[in-house]
Design a protein around this motif. Structure first.
Motif, PDB file in Angstrom:
ATOM      1  N   TRP A 175       0.934  -1.222  -0.099  1.00  0.00           N
ATOM      2  CA  TRP A 175       0.121   0.057   0.101  1.00  0.00           C
ATOM      3  C   TRP A 175       0.945   1.435   0.173  1.00  0.00           C
ATOM      4  N   VAL A 176       2.126   1.087   0.177  1.00  0.00           N
ATOM      5  CA  VAL A 176       3.235   2.133   0.106  1.00  0.00           C
ATOM      6  C   VAL A 176       4.068   1.853  -0.795  1.00  0.00           C
ATOM      7  N   THR A 177       4.353   2.910  -1.928  1.00  0.00           N
ATOM      8  CA  THR A 177       5.487   2.596  -2.974  1.00  0.00           C
ATOM      9  C   THR A 177       6.418   3.471  -2.937  1.00  0.00           C
ATOM     10  N   ALA A 185      23.708  12.950  -5.309  1.00  0.00           N
ATOM     11  CA  ALA A 185      24.642  13.746  -6.275  1.00  0.00           C
ATOM     12  C   ALA A 185      25.894  14.114  -5.476  1.00  0.00           C
ATOM     13  N   ALA A 186      27.088  13.966  -6.416  1.00  0.00           N
ATOM     14  CA  ALA A 186      28.374  14.242  -5.802  1.00  0.00           C
ATOM     15  C   ALA A 186      28.421  15.369  -4.998  1.00  0.00           C
ATOM     16  N   GLY A 187      29.230  15.231  -3.975  1.00  0.00           N
ATOM     17  CA  GLY A 187      29.438  16.495  -2.923  1.00  0.00           C
ATOM     18  C   GLY A 187      28.090  16.447  -2.185  1.00  0.00           C
ATOM     19  N   ARG A 188      27.291  15.615  -2.122  1.00  0.00           N
ATOM     20  CA  ARG A 188      26.116  15.639  -1.084  1.00  0.00           C
ATOM     21  C   ARG A 188      25.986  14.551  -0.329  1.00  0.00           C
ATOM     22  N   ARG A 189      25.323  14.530   0.868  1.00  0.00           N
ATOM     23  CA  ARG A 189      25.047  13.552   1.721  1.00  0.00           C
ATOM     24  C   ARG A 189      23.741  12.878   1.977  1.00  0.00           C
ATOM     25  N   THR A 190      22.796  13.711   1.252  1.00  0.00           N
ATOM     26  CA  THR A 190      21.659  13.369   1.177  1.00  0.00           C
ATOM     27  C   THR A 190      20.804  13.430  -0.049  1.00  0.00           C
ATOM     28  N   ALA A 191      19.653  12.677  -0.231  1.00  0.00           N
ATOM     29  CA  ALA A 191      18.645  12.809  -1.302  1.00  0.00           C
ATOM     30  C   ALA A 191      17.436  12.288  -0.685  1.00  0.00           C
ATOM     31  N   SER A 192      16.334  13.018  -1.507  1.00  0.00           N
ATOM     32  CA  SER A 192      14.842  13.035  -1.144  1.00  0.00           C
ATOM     33  C   SER A 192      14.291  12.071  -1.899  1.00  0.00           C
ATOM     34  N   PHE A 193      12.907  11.523  -1.498  1.00  0.00           N
ATOM     35  CA  PHE A 193      12.337  10.602  -2.387  1.00  0.00           C
ATOM     36  C   PHE A 193      10.896  10.671  -1.840  1.00  0.00           C
ATOM     37  N   ARG A 194      10.112  10.194  -2.564  1.00  0.00           N
ATOM     38  CA  ARG A 194       8.544  10.276  -2.216  1.00  0.00           C
ATOM     39  C   ARG A 194       8.179   8.973  -1.922  1.00  0.00           C
ATOM     40  N   ALA A 195       7.154   8.672  -0.866  1.00  0.00           N
ATOM     41  CA  ALA A 195       6.540   7.675  -0.508  1.00  0.00           C
ATOM     42  C   ALA A 195       4.999   7.745  -0.561  1.00  0.00           C
ATOM     43  N   VAL A 196       4.499   7.201  -1.769  1.00  0.00           N
ATOM     44  CA  VAL A 196       3.136   7.211  -2.138  1.00  0.00           C
ATOM     45  C   VAL A 196       2.372   5.970  -1.434  1.00  0.00           C
ATOM     46  N   THR A 197       1.398   6.606  -0.755  1.00  0.00           N
ATOM     47  CA  THR A 197       0.172   5.579  -0.155  1.00  0.00           C
ATOM     48  C   THR A 197      -0.905   5.651  -0.832  1.00  0.00           C
ATOM     49  N   THR A 198      -1.465   4.559  -1.078  1.00  0.00           N
ATOM     50  CA  THR A 198      -2.935   4.188  -1.604  1.00  0.00           C
ATOM     51  C   THR A 198      -3.970   3.661  -0.499  1.00  0.00           C
ATOM     52  N   THR A 211       7.718  -0.078   6.954  1.00  0.00           N
ATOM     53  CA  THR A 211       9.039  -0.113   7.154  1.00  0.00           C
ATOM     54  C   THR A 211       9.782   0.283   5.827  1.00  0.00           C
ATOM     55  N   ILE A 212      10.360   1.653   5.637  1.00  0.00           N
ATOM     56  CA  ILE A 212      10.945   2.035   4.410  1.00  0.00           C
ATOM     57  C   ILE A 212      12.591   2.032   4.762  1.00  0.00           C
ATOM     58  N   ARG A 213      13.320   1.225   3.854  1.00  0.00           N
ATOM     59  CA  ARG A 213      14.566   0.927   4.173  1.00  0.00           C
ATOM     60  C   ARG A 213      15.382   1.304   2.784  1.00  0.00           C
ATOM     61  N   ALA A 214      16.706   2.028   3.015  1.00  0.00           N
ATOM     62  CA  ALA A 214      17.640   2.279   2.184  1.00  0.00           C
ATOM     63  C   ALA A 214      18.967   1.243   2.354  1.00  0.00           C
TER      64      ALA A 214
END
Length: 329
Positions: A175-177, A185-198, A211-214
């Motif tokens: 139910w969560v994608t 990106a180079a020179g960065r420590r973070t990146a964002s994403f979207r968790a879409v719920t239905t 649970t969202i795992r990286a």
């Protein structure tokens, strides 16, 4: 021997004795006369990448006649020996200054102390790039989200990468994608994403945890987020639940009173809902209504009417329902 000649011979003997006496027996050496003090503490480099080393030079005011101890100290993230010795006959010595990796630019100090004289030097640590081995160290997400909404998450690496790299993402619920991968990106420590719920097309999901795992290089970080029932207009198929109230005497005329709690299976939409004259605010799931009966129902079962309206006054549901009541103990 005439007296004048004797005096001349004695003077020559004394002059010879003075000339042949070693200099070390007549005047102290420069080293013996020196009482060394701490003159300076200098670094070979004032800025280093976190995790690398540099050298520090301790300098005295003169050559020391004996081995001299100088105490050392450093800020957090910088390491030096507890002390260092300046060898006899020397005025300087060097020591290795090591640093720890860091994810932020930071400034620290190295300090040398001798005979209550203190000398300091500033050392700046820059961010440590750890490519090709950076790994996820944290996943940030909201504490909860309602079904049908989209949450923004952030993956943080343990250090800055020199070139762009890929991190895998997974979700424990269908139910969560989330995207299969994200790029930091180079020179960065973070990146964002979207968790879409239905949410289901009919009815509503109960609250649940996802649970969202990286993951990268077999190292992973995870975050748990709660998914609550969606906020949407009340529609066909939505359900409600009514508690079993306890009725107590209201007065001496036979009336009894109780509290009826009505609970919906999903949160109320924007503007709230009117349930039998009692308002459930937006995001709420229940309300309480005071009920009166006269006399106490003999069969302990009551049939009542439930009307649910939106904030514009449109009737969304109107039906009969039955609930069980209990007399006061």
């Amino acid at each position: 021997m005439p007296r004048s000649l004797a005096r001349l011979v004695l003077g020559m003997v004394l002059a010879t004795a003075v000339v042949t006496v070693p200099a070390s027996m007549t005047t102290p050496s420069a080293e013996a006369a020196c009482r060394p003090a701490l003159q300076s503490l200098t670094l070979a480099r004032g800025t280093v990448v976190g995790g690398t080393s540099t050298t520090a030079t301790v300098r005295l005011t003169c050559r020391t006649p004996r081995r001299t101890k100088v105490v050392l100290w450093a800020s957090t993230g910088i390491r030096v020996p507890a002390y260092v010795y300046v060898a006899r006959g020397r005025s300087t010595t060097t020591v290795t200054v090591r640093t720890s990796p860091t994810t932020v630019r930071s400034s620290g100090r190295v300090k040398a102390v001798h005979r209550q004289v203190v000398r300091r030097a500033t050392l700046i640590r820059t961010v440590t790039p750890c490519y090709p081995t950076p790994v996820p160290t944290a996943v940030a997400l909201p504490t909860y989200v309602h079904a049908g909404q989209t949450a923004t998450g952030t993956v943080t690496l343990d250090c800055v990468a020199r070139t762009s790299l890929t991190v895998s993402l997974t979700s424990s619920s269908s139910w969560v994608t989330v995207p299969g991968t994200i790029t930091v990106a180079a020179g960065r420590r973070t990146a964002s994403f979207r968790a879409v719920t239905t949410a289901p097309s009919v009815g509503s999901l109960p609250a649940f945890d996802v649970t969202i795992r990286a993951t990268r290089n077999r190292k992973s970080a995870a975050r748990v987020m709660q998914v609550r029932p969606e906020i949407r207009p009340f529609r066909a198929g939505d359900r409600f639940m009514v508690n079993e109230p306890v009725l107590t005497p209201e007065g001496t005329d036979g009336w009894v009173r109780g509290t009826l709690r009505i609970t919906l299976d999903h949160p109320a939409p924007p503007g709230g809902l009117d349930v039998n004259g009692s308002i459930i605010p937006e995001g709420g799931t229940w309300t309480e209504v005071t009920i009166y009966h006269h006399p106490y129902p003999p069969d302990s079962r009551v049939t009542d009417h439930l009307t649910i309206s939106d904030s514009a006054g449109n009737v969304l549901l109107h039906e009969d329902f039955t609930y069980v009541v209990h007399p006061a103990p």
